[in-house]
Design a protein around this motif. Structure first.
Motif, short mmCIF file in Angstrom:
data_model
loop_
_atom_site.label_atom_id
_atom_site.label_comp_id
_atom_site.label_asym_id
_atom_site.label_seq_id
_atom_site.Cartn_x
_atom_site.Cartn_y
_atom_site.Cartn_z
N LYS A 184 -23.76 -85.75 77.92
CA LYS A 184 -24.21 -84.88 76.84
C LYS A 184 -25.67 -84.50 77.04
CE LYS A 184 -24.57 -84.81 71.76
NZ LYS A 184 -23.53 -83.81 71.49
N ALA A 185 -26.51 -85.50 77.35
CA ALA A 185 -27.92 -85.22 77.60
C ALA A 185 -28.11 -84.34 78.82
CB ALA A 185 -28.68 -86.54 77.77
N LEU A 186 -27.31 -84.55 79.87
CA LEU A 186 -27.44 -83.77 81.10
C LEU A 186 -27.09 -82.31 80.87
CD1 LEU A 186 -27.97 -83.60 84.12
CD2 LEU A 186 -25.59 -84.27 84.50
N PHE A 187 -26.00 -82.04 80.17
CA PHE A 187 -25.61 -80.64 79.94
C PHE A 187 -26.64 -79.94 79.05
CE2 PHE A 187 -21.65 -81.61 81.89
CZ PHE A 187 -21.08 -80.39 82.23
N MET A 188 -27.17 -80.63 78.07
CA MET A 188 -28.23 -80.02 77.26
C MET A 188 -29.47 -79.75 78.09
SD MET A 188 -28.06 -81.99 73.59
CE MET A 188 -26.77 -81.60 72.40
N ALA A 189 -29.77 -80.67 79.01
CA ALA A 189 -30.94 -80.48 79.87
C ALA A 189 -30.74 -79.29 80.81
CB ALA A 189 -31.21 -81.75 80.67
N ILE A 234 -32.08 -62.53 81.05
CA ILE A 234 -32.04 -63.15 79.73
C ILE A 234 -30.60 -63.33 79.27
CG2 ILE A 234 -32.66 -62.83 77.31
CD1 ILE A 234 -35.17 -61.39 78.25
N GLY A 235 -29.75 -62.33 79.52
CA GLY A 235 -28.34 -62.44 79.13
C GLY A 235 -27.62 -63.55 79.87
N CYS A 236 -27.86 -63.67 81.16
CA CYS A 236 -27.22 -64.74 81.95
C CYS A 236 -27.66 -66.12 81.49
CB CYS A 236 -27.52 -64.54 83.42
SG CYS A 236 -26.71 -63.12 84.18
N VAL A 237 -28.96 -66.25 81.23
CA VAL A 237 -29.47 -67.55 80.77
C VAL A 237 -28.92 -67.88 79.39
CG1 VAL A 237 -31.55 -68.78 80.09
CG2 VAL A 237 -31.53 -67.46 82.20
N GLY A 238 -28.83 -66.87 78.52
CA GLY A 238 -28.23 -67.11 77.20
C GLY A 238 -26.79 -67.58 77.31
N LEU A 239 -26.03 -67.01 78.26
CA LEU A 239 -24.66 -67.44 78.47
C LEU A 239 -24.60 -68.88 78.98
CD1 LEU A 239 -21.66 -66.70 78.54
CD2 LEU A 239 -22.00 -65.84 80.87
N VAL A 240 -25.51 -69.22 79.90
CA VAL A 240 -25.57 -70.59 80.41
C VAL A 240 -25.86 -71.57 79.28
CG1 VAL A 240 -26.88 -72.17 81.89
CG2 VAL A 240 -26.19 -69.93 82.76
N VAL A 241 -26.81 -71.23 78.42
CA VAL A 241 -27.16 -72.12 77.30
C VAL A 241 -25.98 -72.28 76.36
CG1 VAL A 241 -28.63 -72.35 75.26
CG2 VAL A 241 -29.62 -71.62 77.43
N ALA A 242 -25.28 -71.18 76.05
CA ALA A 242 -24.13 -71.25 75.14
C ALA A 242 -23.03 -72.14 75.72
CB ALA A 242 -23.60 -69.85 74.87
N VAL A 243 -22.74 -71.97 77.00
CA VAL A 243 -21.66 -72.75 77.62
C VAL A 243 -22.04 -74.23 77.70
CG1 VAL A 243 -20.39 -73.13 79.76
CG2 VAL A 243 -20.73 -70.80 78.91
N THR A 244 -23.25 -74.52 78.16
CA THR A 244 -23.65 -75.93 78.33
C THR A 244 -23.70 -76.66 76.99
OG1 THR A 244 -25.97 -75.22 78.32
CG2 THR A 244 -24.91 -75.54 80.47
N PHE A 245 -24.18 -76.01 75.94
CA PHE A 245 -24.27 -76.69 74.66
C PHE A 245 -22.91 -76.80 73.98
CE2 PHE A 245 -28.69 -76.73 75.26
CZ PHE A 245 -29.25 -77.52 74.27
N LEU A 246 -22.01 -75.87 74.23
CA LEU A 246 -20.65 -76.01 73.72
C LEU A 246 -19.94 -77.16 74.41
CD1 LEU A 246 -19.42 -72.31 73.32
CD2 LEU A 246 -19.84 -73.99 71.50
N VAL A 247 -20.12 -77.26 75.71
CA VAL A 247 -19.54 -78.39 76.44
C VAL A 247 -20.16 -79.70 75.98
CG1 VAL A 247 -19.25 -79.44 78.72
CG2 VAL A 247 -18.93 -76.97 78.44
N ALA A 248 -21.47 -79.70 75.74
CA ALA A 248 -22.16 -80.92 75.32
C ALA A 248 -21.64 -81.44 73.99
CB ALA A 248 -23.66 -80.68 75.24
N ARG A 249 -21.15 -80.56 73.13
CA ARG A 249 -20.62 -80.99 71.84
C ARG A 249 -19.36 -81.84 72.00
NH1 ARG A 249 -20.27 -76.29 67.45
NH2 ARG A 249 -19.70 -78.14 66.25
N CYS A 250 -18.68 -81.69 73.12
CA CYS A 250 -17.46 -82.45 73.37
C CYS A 250 -17.72 -83.71 74.18
CB CYS A 250 -16.44 -81.58 74.12
SG CYS A 250 -16.04 -80.03 73.28
N LEU A 251 -18.98 -83.96 74.54
CA LEU A 251 -19.31 -85.09 75.39
C LEU A 251 -20.13 -86.12 74.63
CD1 LEU A 251 -20.34 -83.11 78.61
CD2 LEU A 251 -18.14 -84.23 78.15
N ARG A 252 -20.28 -87.28 75.24
CA ARG A 252 -21.09 -88.35 74.69
C ARG A 252 -21.93 -88.97 75.80
NH1 ARG A 252 -19.63 -86.15 70.93
NH2 ARG A 252 -18.66 -86.90 69.00
N GLY A 253 -23.00 -89.62 75.42
CA GLY A 253 -23.79 -90.38 76.37
C GLY A 253 -24.59 -89.52 77.33
N PRO A 254 -24.73 -89.98 78.59
CA PRO A 254 -25.60 -89.29 79.54
C PRO A 254 -25.13 -87.89 79.91
CG PRO A 254 -24.37 -91.05 80.63
CD PRO A 254 -24.15 -91.22 79.16
#
Length: 325
Positions: free
Chosen positions: A166-171, A144-164
């Motif tokens: 952004k959708a890919l990192f959120m996915a 659970i901790g590792c997955v939480g870290l993955v979610v935090a990193v991917t969504f932080l990166v997604a905030r700096c991206l646009r277009g596909p």
């Protein structure tokens, strides 16, 4: 591999019933996801979705599809059911296109088929497991901790991206959570052995909590507008993460040897090519956001009246000024 299995089991009609149920479940899951994406693009991934009946309908259809998938697994082996479930991507993309009032684009079809074929090839190379899955409390918390870290990193990166991207990192973040749900379901369901008292464990409470979290993340990835890349990202990350978790935490084996590694690399290449194809598509938007600088149009008659009034005011002002002089 699958063909040999079917040829050896032609006398088992229940297996074919299970495959048919899995196909119907795949259709339901794909349609439900497409409906929810349509609503998420229109209203955004906010609490407003909770007030949309169509969003709830999509969720119910998707849940029914997932339940049918579980029923299919009870009637047919994983090697027969899993390839059918991979076809959800092929169904989901055309469904989404029709909801947005257009025909599916050729790159969408090609990309969806490529991703499904590549993922199918990878899944067929994973060996079957008949052992009872066992997960310790420490390993579960670590997962659970590792997955939480993955979610935090991917969504932080997604905030700096646009277009596909952004959708890919959120996915990716959403897919890692759904994979965690699958892992806990496998541990809880595989460890019952007919003893329902084993459901009284904190693992059972984690499953619905993670499921709600996964639904929220999925809606955020859908709301970007690139349904193909978002849905494909979840469908790819979920099984790959589940296989990795099974190998690291549950002691399950991975395919080895040149006879398995080379086909796996080829399947991965097809999968990546399909993902890139989906990522180059334009997004779907059901309505355009109003611009803050937009002003309501002024009738032509009003414009003429205002010009006449301005001329009159100017004349009066000039006469008053001349009088003061």
């Amino acid at each position: 591999m699958v063909g040999d299995f079917f040829r050896r089991n032609r006398s088992a009609p229940m297996m074919w019933v299970g495959v048919l149920i899995a196909l119907v479940g795949a259709l339901g899951y794909a349609l439900g996801a497409a409906i929810q994406q349509f609503e998420a693009v229109r209203d955004g991934a906010t609490l407003t979705l909770m007030k949309r009946p169509r969003w709830w309908i999509g969720g119910c259809i998707g849940f029914a599809g997932a339940c049918l998938h579980a029923v299919a697994l009870s009637m047919a082996p994983l090697v027969a059911v899993q390839p059918v479930s991979v076809t959800t991507l092929v169904f989901a993309v055309p469904f989404a296109a029709l909801l947005h009032g257009r025909r599916p684009r050729r790159p969408e079809i090609i990309g969806s088929v490529a991703v499904a074929a590549g993922l199918l090839g990878l899944m067929l190379l994973v060996p079957a497991h008949d052992t009872t899955p066992v997960l310790s409390d420490g390993s579960a918390l670590g997962l659970i901790g590792c997955v939480g870290l993955v979610v935090a990193v991917t969504f932080l990166v997604a905030r700096c991206l646009r277009g596909p991207l952004k959708a890919l990192f959120m996915a990716i973040g959403a897919g890692s959570v759904t994979a965690t749900v699958s892992t806990f379901v496998r541990v809880v369901g595989g460890g019952l052995n007919g003893d329902l008292s084993r459901l009284l464990h904190w693992f059972t409470l984690v499953i619905p909590a993670l499921l709600v979290f996964a639904v929220v993340l999925l809606q955020k990835s859908y709301a970007v507008g690139y349904f193909g890349i978002a849905y494909a990202g979840v469908q790819v990350i979920d099984p790959i993460t589940s296989v990795a978790a099974g190998a690291v935490l549950l002691g399950e084996s991975l395919p080895t040897g040149a006879g398995n590694v080379i086909p796996a690399l080829l399947a991965a290449g097809v999968l990546i090519g399909g993902t890139i194809t989906l990522g180059r598509l334009t997004p779907d938007h059901t309505r355009a956001a109003p611009s803050p600088t937009d002003e309501p149009p002024v009738p032509v008659g009003s414009q003429v009246d205002s010009q006449v009034d301005g001329q009159v005011d100017g004349s009066v002002g000039g006469a008053l000024g001349a009088g003061r002089v």
